[in-house]
Design an enzyme around this catalytic site. Structure first.
Site, PDB file in Angstrom:
ATOM      1  CG  HIS A 157      -2.075  -1.021   1.004  1.00 45.51           C
ATOM      2  ND1 HIS A 157      -3.158  -1.119   1.835  1.00 45.51           N
ATOM      3  CD2 HIS A 157      -2.232  -2.003   0.079  1.00 45.51           C
ATOM      4  CE1 HIS A 157      -3.928  -2.128   1.436  1.00 45.51           C
ATOM      5  NE2 HIS A 157      -3.378  -2.681   0.370  1.00 45.51           N
ATOM      6  CE1 TYR A 182      -5.489   1.296   0.849  1.00 45.89           C
ATOM      7  CE2 TYR A 182      -4.782   0.296  -1.212  1.00 45.89           C
ATOM      8  CZ  TYR A 182      -5.620   0.307  -0.108  1.00 45.89           C
ATOM      9  OH  TYR A 182      -6.587  -0.652   0.033  1.00 45.89           O
TER      10      TYR A 182
END
Length: 442
Positions: free
Chosen positions: A201, A255
């Site tokens: 992420h 992200y």
């Protein structure tokens, strides 16, 4: 060998049909004899529904995979060749708390980033380490393929605090990015290649190729228009600031919006939580609809609605990885594994997310040298956060948890960190026994 045994922990997950579909599709090169779906008593009803669908899928496909449903994890692990983990401690109710509580303090509430990511790690790591202990005893040669979030922190904890070395963490973000680029360019995904490096992420596409030719710059140009399409079902696409993204010169993952567009994302989350509920509350609705569908005795394939769940390509990535390890394919896939010097600016013994050659001995990371200066510091900061968070999960030490919360870039100060920490420790206490014990001993 008389066929493989695979144990899936969190077998009652709504993602399981995709996993089963992936195994069916690859049966010729991945001869699975037994697939054990295991869950906990709270997940038993879902396990039965998903298990019945899995059996219908296997029957329709005409492959001789035996599906076993059990609440006995040890029976599932005994002599397994691969163990996949896809569980959520505290289920979606715990996730909703991870998302709502930080918002009260003006901090992003998200499943794997910021305070929410910390608490998901604190709940998950003790359980994954228990599973590792059982694997040492019951299937010492098995590979652990983890896609339980936060996948990077969980992989870090397994590498540091267990004796299991055959572990790979998996995420659908890199595949999603590749698919997103292909869609944007209106070409088949096979023609697109991305050099991935970073953390789970927090991964970047250092170079993007079309038919082997570098197109990073042209692609970044196109990203400056909103609705570029390179995002996830669970992350709103805000478009990127033209000057910023051109200066960055590499492809961020969805992200990264939480770090580079914090105030915008916070504003959106507060509004969404007010109107349609947090992401967990929305997912609960999607899950309820999926399980209603799964109950249909006529359904014997993975329903297309599963892609709404935000985890598209997850299980496909897992099936590809397992097939490549089993067949020593030596193809290249982005996974979470031990760094071993592949990224110079991250400790060699830490988990990273990077393109690897997948062999029968596991992933071999493709070294990239150093990360570009503009992103190096953020990646290192998140790695410090993951390491300190993993230590807090193992020790149950309050101070260490406070330190992890405070050094996370999404949390503005130690004072705010402490308020959120205290409220979340209370909200999740039934899933954080290590903190109760540490408190008693402390």
């Amino acid at each position: 060998m008389s066929g493989l045994k695979i144990a899936t922990i969190g077998g009652g997950s709504s993602y399981t049909p995709e996993l089963v579909e992936g195994f069916i599709k690859r049966y010729e090169e991945l001869p699975i004899k037994e697939l054990w779906l295991v869950d906990i008593p709270a997940g038993e009803e879902k396990l039965k529904i998903v298990g019945a669908l899995a059996k219908r899928m296997v029957e329709k496909a005409g492959v001789p995979i035996e599906i076993h449903l059990t609440l006995d994890r040890r029976a599932a692990l005994a002599n397994a060749d691969f163990v996949t983990t896809q569980f959520r401690v505290g289920q979606l109710d715990a996730r909703a708390k991870d998302e709502r509580i930080p918002l009260k303090y003006g901090v992003i509430g998200q499943e794997t980033n910021g305070p929410g990511g910390l608490f998901k790690g604190l709940r998950t790591i003790p359980v994954i380490l228990e599973i590792c202990k059982e694997m040492e005893e019951l299937c010492p040669n098995a590979w652990l393929v983890n896609f339980t979030n936060p996948a990077g922190m969980v992989t870090e904890a397994v590498l540091r605090y267990s004796n299991i070395k055959k572990v790979v963490g998996l995420c659908n973000v890199p595949i999603g990015m590749r698919m997103g680029v292909a869609k944007m360019l209106e070409v088949e995904p096979e023609r697109v290649w991305i050099d991935f490096a970073g953390l789970n992420h927090m991964v970047y596409g250092l170079n993007v190729y079309l038919d082997g030719k570098v197109i990073t710059e042209e692609l970044i140009d196109r990203l400056t228009s909103a609705e570029s399409g390179i995002t996830m079902k669970n992350i709103v696409d805000m478009g990127w600031n033209k000057e910023f993204i051109k200066a960055l010169k590499i492809l961020p993952c969805p992200y990264h919006r939480y770090y580079y567009q914090t105030s915008k994302m916070l504003e959106h989350e507060l509004e969404a939580a007010e109107k349609e509920g947090t992401r967990a509350e929305v997912v609960k609705q999607v899950e309820a609809e999926l399980f209603e569908m799964y109950k249909d005795p006529e359904l014997n394939v993975k329903p297309p609605q599963l892609e709404k769940r935000g985890g598209a390509f997850y299980s496909d990535a897992a099936c590809s990885l397992i097939t490549s390890i089993y067949n020593d394919k030596r193809d290249i896939q982005p996974v979470n594994t031990i760094n071993n010097g592949a990224i110079a600016s991250i400790p060699a013994d830490s988990a990273i997310e990077i393109n690897c050659v997948i062999t029968k001995d596991g992933p071999k990371p493709i070294a990239i040298g150093d990360l570009p200066v503009p992103v190096r510091g953020l990646v290192q900061q998140i790695k410090s956060f993951e390491r300190v968070a993993a230590e807090a999960a193992v020790t149950g030490d309050y101070g260490t948890a406070l330190l992890a919360m405070t050094i996370n870039p999404l949390v503005p100060s130690d004072e705010v960190a402490q308020k959120i920490l205290d409220e979340m420790l209370e909200a999740h206490k039934e899933y954080l026994p290590q903190f109760q014990l540490a408190h008693i001993h402390g």
